[in-house]
Scaffold this motif. Structure first.
Motif, mmCIF file in Angstrom:
data_model
loop_
_atom_site.group_PDB
_atom_site.id
_atom_site.type_symbol
_atom_site.label_atom_id
_atom_site.label_comp_id
_atom_site.label_asym_id
_atom_site.label_seq_id
_atom_site.Cartn_x
_atom_site.Cartn_y
_atom_site.Cartn_z
ATOM 1 N N LEU B 51 0.843 -1.201 0.000
ATOM 2 C CA LEU B 51 0.000 0.000 0.000
ATOM 3 C C LEU B 51 0.872 1.242 0.000
ATOM 4 C CD1 LEU B 51 -2.915 -0.844 2.467
ATOM 5 C CD2 LEU B 51 -2.987 -0.729 -0.012
ATOM 6 N N TYR B 54 2.187 1.821 -3.376
ATOM 7 C CA TYR B 54 1.132 2.288 -4.279
ATOM 8 C C TYR B 54 0.814 3.765 -4.061
ATOM 9 C CZ TYR B 54 -3.455 2.852 -6.389
ATOM 10 O OH TYR B 54 -4.505 3.319 -7.131
ATOM 11 N N TYR B 55 0.649 4.164 -2.801
ATOM 12 C CA TYR B 55 0.194 5.541 -2.561
ATOM 13 C C TYR B 55 1.322 6.567 -2.663
ATOM 14 C CZ TYR B 55 -4.255 3.575 -1.243
ATOM 15 O OH TYR B 55 -5.441 2.910 -1.287
ATOM 16 N N TRP B 59 4.064 10.235 -6.192
ATOM 17 C CA TRP B 59 4.553 11.527 -5.715
ATOM 18 C C TRP B 59 6.061 11.659 -5.849
ATOM 19 C CZ3 TRP B 59 0.969 15.075 -4.925
ATOM 20 C CH2 TRP B 59 -0.339 14.650 -4.639
ATOM 21 N N TRP B 124 -6.138 -4.923 -0.508
ATOM 22 C CA TRP B 124 -7.168 -3.948 -0.182
ATOM 23 C C TRP B 124 -8.260 -4.541 0.702
ATOM 24 C CZ3 TRP B 124 -4.225 -2.225 -4.303
ATOM 25 C CH2 TRP B 124 -3.837 -0.889 -4.210
ATOM 26 N N PHE B 168 -11.454 6.243 1.593
ATOM 27 C CA PHE B 168 -10.260 5.481 1.240
ATOM 28 C C PHE B 168 -10.297 5.090 -0.241
ATOM 29 C CE2 PHE B 168 -7.790 1.363 1.697
ATOM 30 C CZ PHE B 168 -6.568 1.981 1.909
ATOM 31 N N TRP B 171 -9.583 8.084 -2.494
ATOM 32 C CA TRP B 171 -8.153 8.362 -2.458
ATOM 33 C C TRP B 171 -7.400 7.353 -3.334
ATOM 34 C CZ3 TRP B 171 -4.315 6.824 1.851
ATOM 35 C CH2 TRP B 171 -3.076 7.430 1.611
ATOM 36 N N THR B 172 -7.832 6.088 -3.267
ATOM 37 C CA THR B 172 -7.224 5.058 -4.099
ATOM 38 C C THR B 172 -7.419 5.374 -5.585
ATOM 39 O OG1 THR B 172 -7.785 3.477 -2.367
ATOM 40 C CG2 THR B 172 -7.149 2.568 -4.488
ATOM 41 N N THR B 175 -5.198 8.252 -6.588
ATOM 42 C CA THR B 175 -3.819 7.812 -6.764
ATOM 43 C C THR B 175 -3.660 7.067 -8.077
ATOM 44 O OG1 THR B 175 -3.706 7.557 -4.373
ATOM 45 C CG2 THR B 175 -1.960 6.537 -5.658
ATOM 46 N N TYR B 179 -1.191 8.012 -11.685
ATOM 47 C CA TYR B 179 -0.157 7.298 -12.436
ATOM 48 C C TYR B 179 -0.219 7.643 -13.919
ATOM 49 C CZ TYR B 179 1.315 4.197 -8.642
ATOM 50 O OH TYR B 179 1.850 3.701 -7.490
ATOM 51 N N THR B 210 -12.780 -0.366 -6.170
ATOM 52 C CA THR B 210 -12.113 -0.697 -4.908
ATOM 53 C C THR B 210 -13.140 -0.950 -3.811
ATOM 54 O OG1 THR B 210 -10.348 0.801 -5.567
ATOM 55 C CG2 THR B 210 -10.366 0.100 -3.279
#
Ligand code: SF4
Ligand code: SF4
Lengths: 89, 471
Positions: B51, B54-55, B59, B124, B168, B171-172, B175, B179, B210
């Motif tokens: 995780l 991934y998150y 960045w 997840w 959540f 946010w997923t 993110t 990409y 998700t």
């Protein structure tokens, strides 16, 4: 009802999910070969971003393969019914 | 989820409904009990690690750009120090094949470790289960709550859980889109609620997927939707690591007091506490033997080891083992299947590495002018018109030299004196080729364009084209 045996959710998944995967692959192949900007040389898609064209392309691929999936499901179920007439609803 | 439709329009007889119900049992909600132990810790480590990757990854910066950006709008993929173009699609395809083969290899060796520790579905789901436990309490409290009629308290608890899940998920999704579309820009736009329609669509789409998969579908994704779960058994053999109950040791099962000596009582080591069933995220009983639903998460190992400890028995009534070991034989790690997978994998990897190192960061496309096949110039030569597209995929600007061959006396005419293309740039270059009709051998003649960087001979490409004439 030809398809009493299989729950609706499973039928939806059986159609939508494999066609989703096919659409992902098809979109990847198609748009790595063709740039949306070249496909519409006269700027028809000016209001739609490239991401938008990709997305629409993806949704169309998904739609087309889902239609084929519905066909497969329909024939699989009806043929199965013909072979086992006892289970007809 | 797999609720058989029992309320459909009339016509279905009672027995049909019973058939339907027995063929596709209504999926009971599974409340996996929380486990503690070695493998649970490993999984938490895996989940947090993955995780985190991934998150955080979108960045990261590299050399002034997002380190990992599959920039679909700009049609280039930045992967740290490499930039891939649509022309490099081949490499991505080979990378996917390599990833698939690695999965085969690992599966043959260690069974479904992917499923138990690394699959996004597992990762997840674990995260969602964690939120669920924080909000609703442990397995028993969850079951109790679900059995209660709706009340203000239940509504508040359920509402909190779904709110956290949804936040959540969004946010997923955010993110995920990060990409493909620069994430800092996306973040700034999100703050002022000014995200493009398609970015919004994909954030919601991925977020919803998700939420549905990790919150509701869970083990049913593994059972009904996962292609890997369907064909993994083809990669299994008798030396593959599986999670297994040792029936010789456990049976006959039965509850007993801690003071009872099982040997004297004629009992096996399984005390039939059913903890292994309660912790199983797919809701199976591992004591029934190897089942395709088992994702080898080893929760049952942790649970049973704990029980064995408390009873004062040896651990390992449920354990990682192989079929050969269970039959009293030895496990062969090096076996033909493994060696073949390894050799194929190494070969493809070497070929990929070589071909990638030979990759030329220069692209040339030749497009014939579609309007005229050829034309005759005032001094009697045959002229063909082309548009060349020069694509500089290198990280520096270059100047290029263009030449053409294939017909004796062929001459090249272009309006631009120098061909200079910035890094990542594309230049369209109209050129005209002229040849004497007497030198043409046929109506259609092969010619070759060659493009070389003036400062680097290794940056060279050639592209075939046709030269049309009257003959
Ligand atoms: S946890 Fe162990 S002892 Fe308990 S029922 Fe399962 S196998 Fe038997
Ligand atoms: S049987 Fe054990 S290893 Fe398999 S899924 Fe259930 S808990 Fe995990």
């Amino acid at each position: 009802m030809a398809d009493k045996q299989v729950p609706k959710t499973q039928k939806c998944i059986a159609v939508l999910w494999p066609s989703f995967m096919v659409a992902v692959v098809a979109t990847g192949l198609f748009f790595s070969a063709f740039d949306p900007d070249d496909l519409f040389p006269f700027g028809e898609q000016a209001e739609v971003s490239r991401l938008g064209v990709y997305s629409i392309g993806f949704l169309l691929f998904w739609l087309v393969s889902a239609i084929s999936g519905i066909g497969t499901l329909y024939f699989a179920i009806t043929n199965c019914m013909r072979q086992n007439p006892g289970s007809r609803g | 989820m797999t609720n058989p439709d029992t309320t459909g329009p009339g016509g279905a007889s009672r027995s049909d409904e019973q058939v339907a119900a027995s063929l596709y049992a209504k999926a009971e909600k599974i409340y996996p009990r929380q486990v503690h132990g070695l493998f649970a810790r490993l999984r938490v480590l895996g989940v947090l690690g993955l995780l985190g990757i991934y998150y955080i990854t979108p960045w990261l910066r590299w050399d002034g750009h997002q380190a990992l950006l599959l920039d679909l709008p700009a049609r280039k993929f930045h992967i740290f120090f490499v930039t891939l173009w649509p022309q490099d699609f081949f490499y991505l395809a080979v990378l996917l094949i390599i990833a698939g083969l690695v999965l085969f290899f690992v599966t043959a060796l260690a069974g479904r470790v992917w499923c138990g520790y690394a699959c996004p579905q597992t990762v997840w789901t674990e995260a969602f289960l964690w939120i669920e436990r924080k909000v609703e309490g442990n397995r028993m409290q969850q079951q109790k709550l679900d059995a209660l009629p709706m009340s203000a308290r239940k509504f508040r608890i359920k509402g909190t859980k779904h709110f956290l899940w949804l936040a959540f998920s969004v946010w997923t999704g955010f993110t995920f889109v990060g990409y493909f579309s620069p994430i800092d820009e996306l973040g700034r736009n999100l703050l002022v609620f000014n995200i493009g329609p398609w970015e919004t669509f994909w954030i919601l789409f991925y977020g919803f997927a998700t939420y549905g998969n990790a919150g509701f579908m869970r083990e049913q994704v593994c059972k009904y939707m996962c292609p890997y779960a369907r064909f993994q058994s083809a990669m299994f053999d008798k030396d593959t690591l599986v999670v297994s109950y040792i029936p010789n040791r456990g049976e006959p099962r039965g509850s007993r007091k801690r003071s009872v000596d099982p040997v004297a009582a004629g009992m096996g080591d399984c005390i039939d506490c059913t903890l292994c069933v309660q912790v199983c995220p797919t809701g199976i009983d591992i004591r029934d033997g190897l089942q395709y639903e088992c994702i080898a998460c080893s929760a049952c190992i942790d649970a049973c080891d704990d029980v064995m400890d408390k009873m004062g028995y040896d651990k390992g009534l449920i354990k990682y083992t192989t079929e050969h070991a269970m039959q009293g034989g030895t496990t062969h790690i090096l076996r033909p299947r493994i060696i073949i997978y390894a050799v194929i994998l190494l070969a493809i990897f070497a070929a990929f590495g070589y071909s990638f190192s030979q990759r030329i960061s220069l692209g040339l496309d030749v497009i014939r002018d579609r309007n005229t096949l050829y034309r005759e110039t005032s001094d009697g030569l045959i002229e063909n018109v082309y548009i060349l597209k020069v694509l500089n995929m290198d990280n520096a600007e270059h100047q290029y030299e263009l030449s053409v061959s294939g017909i004796p006396g062929l001459t090249l005419h272009k309006d631009m004196a120098v061909i200079r293309v910035e890094s990542g740039g594309i230049m369209e270059l109209p050129v005209r080729l002229r040849a004497d009709e007497a030198d043409l051998e046929a109506r259609s003649n092969d010619v070759v364009f060659e493009l070389v960087a003036t400062d680097d001979d290794s940056l060279a490409v050639s592209e075939d084209a046709r030269f049309l004439g009257p003959r």
